[in-house]
Scaffold this active site. Structure first.
Site, short mmCIF file in Angstrom:
data_model
loop_
_atom_site.label_atom_id
_atom_site.label_comp_id
_atom_site.label_asym_id
_atom_site.label_seq_id
_atom_site.Cartn_x
_atom_site.Cartn_y
_atom_site.Cartn_z
N LYS A 18 0.76 -1.20 -0.05
CA LYS A 18 -0.03 0.00 0.02
C LYS A 18 0.88 1.00 0.11
O LYS A 18 0.55 2.19 -0.71
CB LYS A 18 -0.86 -0.07 1.26
CG LYS A 18 -1.57 -0.96 1.23
CD LYS A 18 -2.77 -1.22 2.55
CE LYS A 18 -1.95 -1.08 3.79
NZ LYS A 18 -1.50 -2.45 4.13
N ARG A 93 -9.95 0.53 8.39
CA ARG A 93 -9.73 -0.89 8.89
C ARG A 93 -10.50 -1.79 9.52
O ARG A 93 -10.41 -2.90 10.07
CB ARG A 93 -8.14 -0.81 9.64
CG ARG A 93 -7.07 -1.26 9.19
CD ARG A 93 -6.05 -1.13 9.97
NE ARG A 93 -4.82 -1.91 10.01
CZ ARG A 93 -3.58 -1.09 9.43
NH1 ARG A 93 -3.98 0.09 8.56
NH2 ARG A 93 -2.46 -1.70 9.10
N ARG A 132 11.76 -5.44 4.79
CA ARG A 132 11.66 -3.93 4.56
C ARG A 132 12.37 -2.92 5.83
O ARG A 132 12.83 -3.61 6.73
CB ARG A 132 9.97 -3.68 5.28
CG ARG A 132 9.89 -2.16 5.32
CD ARG A 132 8.34 -2.00 5.33
NE ARG A 132 7.44 -2.68 6.40
CZ ARG A 132 6.32 -2.62 6.48
NH1 ARG A 132 5.69 -2.11 5.67
NH2 ARG A 132 5.65 -3.29 7.28
N ARG A 165 11.09 -1.40 11.23
CA ARG A 165 9.96 -1.01 12.22
C ARG A 165 9.96 -2.11 13.24
O ARG A 165 9.94 -3.27 13.07
CB ARG A 165 8.76 -1.13 11.50
CG ARG A 165 8.10 0.25 11.06
CD ARG A 165 7.10 0.41 9.93
NE ARG A 165 5.98 -0.57 10.49
CZ ARG A 165 4.83 -0.45 9.75
NH1 ARG A 165 4.72 0.02 8.49
NH2 ARG A 165 3.76 -1.39 10.09
N ARG A 176 -0.55 -9.25 13.33
CA ARG A 176 -0.94 -8.11 12.30
C ARG A 176 -2.02 -8.89 11.44
O ARG A 176 -3.00 -8.22 10.81
CB ARG A 176 0.09 -7.48 11.87
CG ARG A 176 0.55 -6.24 12.86
CD ARG A 176 1.83 -5.74 12.34
NE ARG A 176 1.80 -5.19 10.96
CZ ARG A 176 3.00 -4.95 10.42
NH1 ARG A 176 4.10 -5.36 10.99
NH2 ARG A 176 3.03 -4.41 9.21
#
Ligand code: AP5
Ligand code: MG
Ligand code: ZN
Length: 220
Positions: A18, A93, A132, A165, A176
């Protein structure tokens, strides 16, 4: 005749791309990128009460409560740059968030224009999250293998230091994903029923996903 305001929601599981795609689409569409996760992380960095409250949920991989989240995003959407539309990423969400957004837009005589759903299998997501890296300065998202920066550990745009992160740890990622399937995936049907959902295959190269998104949004 003025162009119709455009509110576009990028829907998809954690690490579906996203943020990566929004950074490209914002240029193409000329819309501001409104990412709830980025807004929370900004509050965290500035050590605001909202940031401190959000952190306990984010670190566990759970959703921040609806009331706090809705208030924060609505405040952002009420700013002048969002009057002509926005590219939403990570919000809504939950069904309650989607309903709050619908109500707020209806009050302004507007509505959600399109909801591209970026579909990616769970096992691919786990691999993406582990590689990431993000820029400390501008938040740009990289991947050590799939989207490496030109200089290791440094952002291509501003040379900012790249970091991982806190919620990208394997255990937190599992939570998640579970939270996504339980609380967020019902939005797929919610927007399908509104006739605005377009499914895009997110399990291809970053460029190919951008091409499909442009097509889905009528901007090839
Ligand atoms: P948030 O920041 O929104 O995280 P998320 O939804 O889990 O999504 P990510 O940011 O992890 O993934 P992304 O889809 O943006 O993927 P990216 O482009 O980076 O939310 C974080 C937390 O904040 C939540 O857990 C919650 O606590 C809270 N929160 C936020 N919004 C909330 C809300 N509305 N309500 C309640 N709580 C909320 O890509 C991922 C990686 O893959 C990158 O390394 C990238 O380079 C790579 N990649 C991207 N596309 C491709 C591709 N096509 N091929 C190969 N690699 C790719
Ligand atoms: Mg993101
Ligand atoms: Zn940067």
């Amino acid at each position: 005749m003025s162009a119709k305001p455009r509110y576009i929601i990028l829907l998809g599981p954690p690490a579906s791309g996203k943020g990566t795609q929004a950074a490209r689409l914002r240029e193409i569409l000329g819309l501001p990128h409104v990412a709830s996760g980025d807004l929370f992380r900004e509050n965290l960095k500035n050590e605001t009460p909202l940031g401190r409250r959000a952190k306990e949920y984010m670190d566990r991989g759970e959703l921040v409560p609806d009331d706090v989240t809705i208030a924060m995003v609505m405040e952002r959407l009420s700013q002048p740059d969002c009057a002509g539309g926005a590219l939403l990423d990570g919000f809504p969400r939950t069904i309650a968030q989607a309903q709050a957004l619908d109500r707020a837009l209806a009050e302004r005589g507007q509505q959600v224009g399109a909801v591209p759903y970026i579909a990616v299998p769970d096992d691919v997501l786990v691999e993406r999250v582990s590689g990431r890296r993000l820029c400390r300065l501008c938040g740009a998202s990289y991947h050590v293998r799939f989207n490496p920066p030109q200089q290791p550990g440094r952002c291509d745009h501003d040379g900012g230091k790249l970091y991982q992160r806190d919620d990208d740890l394997p255990e937190t990622v599992r939570t998640r994903l579970q939270v996504y399937w339980e609380q967020t995936s019902p939005l797929i049907d919610y927007y399908r029923q509104q006739g605005v959902l377009v499914t895009v295959n997110g399990d291809q190269s970053i460029d190919a996903v951008t091409t499909d998104l442009r097509e889905a949004l009528g901007r090839p």
